[in-house]
Design a protein around this motif. Structure first.
Motif, PDB file in Angstrom:
ATOM      1  N   UNK A 243       0.814  -1.215   0.000  1.00 17.06           N
ATOM      2  CA  UNK A 243       0.000   0.000   0.000  1.00 17.06           C
ATOM      3  C   UNK A 243       0.850   1.269   0.000  1.00 17.06           C
ATOM      4  N   UNK A 244       2.163   1.129  -0.045  1.00 21.03           N
ATOM      5  CA  UNK A 244       3.038   2.292  -0.037  1.00 21.03           C
ATOM      6  C   UNK A 244       3.205   2.830  -1.456  1.00 21.03           C
ATOM      7  N   UNK A 245       3.832   3.989  -1.558  1.00 18.13           N
ATOM      8  CA  UNK A 245       4.100   4.605  -2.853  1.00 18.13           C
ATOM      9  C   UNK A 245       5.598   4.891  -2.964  1.00 18.13           C
ATOM     10  N   UNK A 246       6.346   4.156  -3.800  1.00 18.78           N
ATOM     11  CA  UNK A 246       5.862   3.080  -4.674  1.00 18.78           C
ATOM     12  C   UNK A 246       5.640   1.792  -3.879  1.00 18.78           C
ATOM     13  N   UNK A 247       4.745   0.924  -4.342  1.00 23.19           N
ATOM     14  CA  UNK A 247       4.483  -0.333  -3.610  1.00 23.19           C
ATOM     15  C   UNK A 247       5.682  -1.263  -3.641  1.00 23.19           C
ATOM     16  N   UNK A 248       5.829  -2.025  -2.560  1.00 24.42           N
ATOM     17  CA  UNK A 248       6.920  -2.991  -2.440  1.00 24.42           C
ATOM     18  C   UNK A 248       6.327  -4.398  -2.464  1.00 24.42           C
ATOM     19  N   UNK A 249       6.523  -5.102  -3.576  1.00 25.58           N
ATOM     20  CA  UNK A 249       5.969  -6.450  -3.725  1.00 25.58           C
ATOM     21  C   UNK A 249       7.027  -7.526  -3.500  1.00 25.58           C
ATOM     22  N   UNK A 250       8.139  -7.142  -2.882  1.00 29.47           N
ATOM     23  CA  UNK A 250       9.263  -8.075  -2.715  1.00 29.47           C
ATOM     24  C   UNK A 250       8.862  -9.295  -1.899  1.00 29.47           C
ATOM     25  N   UNK A 251       8.154  -9.079  -0.786  1.00 25.67           N
ATOM     26  CA  UNK A 251       7.778 -10.178   0.105  1.00 25.67           C
ATOM     27  C   UNK A 251       6.309 -10.576  -0.051  1.00 25.67           C
ATOM     28  N   UNK A 252       5.720 -10.250  -1.199  1.00 27.45           N
ATOM     29  CA  UNK A 252       4.307 -10.560  -1.433  1.00 27.45           C
ATOM     30  C   UNK A 252       4.077 -12.067  -1.387  1.00 27.45           C
ATOM     31  N   UNK A 253       3.037 -12.476  -0.681  1.00 27.19           N
ATOM     32  CA  UNK A 253       2.736 -13.894  -0.478  1.00 27.19           C
ATOM     33  C   UNK A 253       1.749 -14.364  -1.543  1.00 27.19           C
ATOM     34  N   UNK A 254       2.249 -15.112  -2.523  1.00 24.74           N
ATOM     35  CA  UNK A 254       1.378 -15.611  -3.595  1.00 24.74           C
ATOM     36  C   UNK A 254       0.338 -16.584  -3.078  1.00 24.74           C
ATOM     37  N   UNK A 255       0.671 -17.346  -2.017  1.00 25.10           N
ATOM     38  CA  UNK A 255      -0.275 -18.326  -1.493  1.00 25.10           C
ATOM     39  C   UNK A 255      -1.546 -17.661  -0.978  1.00 25.10           C
ATOM     40  N   UNK A 256      -1.393 -16.520  -0.275  1.00 21.94           N
ATOM     41  CA  UNK A 256      -2.566 -15.804   0.219  1.00 21.94           C
ATOM     42  C   UNK A 256      -3.420 -15.310  -0.937  1.00 21.94           C
ATOM     43  N   UNK A 257      -2.778 -14.784  -1.956  1.00 18.40           N
ATOM     44  CA  UNK A 257      -3.499 -14.276  -3.118  1.00 18.40           C
ATOM     45  C   UNK A 257      -4.234 -15.403  -3.849  1.00 18.40           C
ATOM     46  N   UNK A 258      -3.551 -16.525  -4.040  1.00 21.05           N
ATOM     47  CA  UNK A 258      -4.165 -17.662  -4.737  1.00 21.05           C
ATOM     48  C   UNK A 258      -5.357 -18.225  -3.965  1.00 21.05           C
ATOM     49  N   UNK A 259      -5.246 -18.228  -2.645  1.00 15.39           N
ATOM     50  CA  UNK A 259      -6.369 -18.726  -1.835  1.00 15.39           C
ATOM     51  C   UNK A 259      -7.596 -17.838  -2.014  1.00 15.39           C
TER      52      UNK A 259
END
Length: 460
Positions: free
Chosen positions: A364-380
């Motif tokens: 949610x920051x500007x610019x967003x940081x997707x480095x540690x984004x959890x794909x498992x949560x998104x896929x669920x």
């Protein structure tokens, strides 16, 4: 030589190296070894992409005698919420106290600090465990009883009859019988644990009121009317409650048994583990679950329509699913349980999952940081959206106040959208009172709920 005392503090989902030592001496290697040793027992750490971090538990882990490099240490590890880095743990306090609807909690001035942190968690766990367990009814167990009178009940105990009644014309018969009864060792342990806690916190009106809640009082009243509780001896009760409760119906009572044993931890070690080499003294809570329960209570207070929590929906899975363990007996049928299902006209409209990992706040920051984004949560979330046949899914999570926005909407495909709702958590400085902090936090949550309400209202 007495053990060297160490008081260390870490924060949920923080890096493994971010350890604070109260004694201002570099004991980090000792604490790291301590965490690694008990990680398998209490899941203190997580390993994500090769980076070791503290897990999602908060609470206290203590070991009075911990041996490292031929020295003995008395280690107390406090795991706090990452939103409570100041001296005032307002966030954890809110997660705990807002789950209570009891007026005495709201009316009494209860502030959690380093001195009463362990004690409050212990009382909190005891009250919650009794509340959850009592919903299954009073615990009963088959126990063997003995009698020696004229009212024969069960089978005659010949050896004992000869010893007690031989040569005596008293009309008595020695016998024994089994009965599914309330008068059993676990209920005696519950009563003794409550009594010990009342004695320990007799000068603390808030703790005493918590222990006198309606759920606990009702349960103890049943025990008083069904058992002889005047001969309660801790040294007799503890050995009788060392075996876990295996019956699946009484799962909640197994958790209550474990909490009660923590109340008598000193006596427990002295009697059965004099060298204190096995288990550590622990009081741990999983803060993502606290966050989910907090949201559940808050959603009920806002006009958000029909919201179902942990609604189950079975589905078929041909491939291995990363979130569920297939049951071979059900031919690949799995169960999906999203945290919140928002309904409109009695049909699922939107799925929201409560998340607590800091990586969501970075998005949610500007610019967003997707480095540690959890794909498992998104896929669920995507999977739940398909299973419940909705066009909306997303997550709701707490975040630091430095985020750029509290809401993001991402188009997945066509008219299907993924929402990210961030609840800003204010800083708890020394000059901020709990009332001020709580008011700001509640206002931030209200803004998120307003966004959810508008999205439901504007949907055709």
């Amino acid at each position: 030589m007495s053990a060297i005392k160490i008081t260390a503090t870490v924060y949920d989902y923080s890096k493994f190296d971010e350890i604070k030592i109260a004694e201002d001496i570099n004991y980090k290697e000792v604490v790291k070894d301590f965490i690694e040793k008990y990680n398998s027992s209490y899941q203190l750490c997580t390993n994500s992409d090769g980076h070791i971090r503290i897990g999602g538990s908060v609470g206290v882990v203590r070991k009075r005698i911990y041996r490292y490099a031929e020295k003995e240490y008395d280690i107390t590890l406090q795991i706090k919420s990452r939103f409570d880095r100041g001296s005032k743990p307002y966030f954890l306090e809110t997660m705990l106290l807002d789950t209570f609807e009891d007026k005495y909690i709201k009316e009494n001035d209860l502030r959690i600090n380093d001195d009463n942190f362990f004690d409050f968690l212990l009382v909190y766990l005891f009250k919650n465990a009794v509340t959850e367990a009592s919903r299954k009814g009073v615990y009963r167990k088959y126990c063997r009883f003995e009698g020696n009178n004229s009212r024969l009940n069960g089978s005659i105990d010949i050896a004992r009859h000869i010893r007690l009644n031989m040569g005596m014309q008293n009309g008595r018969i020695a016998y024994s019988y089994r009965e599914n009864t309330i008068d059993n060792p676990l209920n005696r342990l519950i009563y003794a644990a409550h009594k010990r806690l009342k004695e320990r916190f007799s000068n603390n009106p808030t703790m005493t009121s918590l222990l006198d809640s309606s759920e606990i009082t009702n349960y103890l009243n049943i025990l008083h009317s069904s058992m002889d509780l005047y001969s309660t001896n801790v040294k007799t009760i503890l050995p009788q409650n060392l075996q876990p409760i295996a019956h699946p119906y009484y799962t909640e009572y197994e958790k209550l048994r474990q909490v009660c044993l923590k109340v008598f931890h000193d006596e427990y070690l002295t009697l059965f583990d004099p060298d204190q080499d096995s288990e550590a003294d622990t009081i741990l809570l999983y803060i993502p679950t606290l966050w989910e329960n907090y949201l559940k209570n808050q959603f009920a207070r806002y006009d958000l329509g029909e919201v179902r929590s942990q609604e189950k929906h079975k589905y078929l899975c041909e491939l291995s699913d990363p979130h569920e363990v297939p049951d071979p007996s059900k031919s690949g049928r799995l169960t999906s349980k999203p945290d919140f299902v928002f309904k409109k006209d009695k049909k699922p409209f939107m799925i929201l999952d409560a998340k607590f990992k800091p990586s969501w706040g970075e998005c949610m920051k500007d610019p967003p940081n997707y480095k540690d984004f959890d794909d498992n949560d998104f896929n669920k979330c995507l999977r739940d959206m398909v299973i419940f046949e909705t066009n909306r899914t997303g997550v709701i999570f707490p975040a630091y106040k430095d985020i750029e926005t509290i809401f993001k909407q991402c188009c997945i495909i066509g008219e299907k959208y993924f929402y990210m709702h961030a609840v800003k958590v204010p800083e708890s400085s020394d000059d901020t009172t709990y009332e001020e902090w709580h008011s700001a936090f509640t206002e931030n949550l209200k803004k998120v709920c307003d966004n959810i309400r508008e999205s439901i209202k504007n949907e055709a």
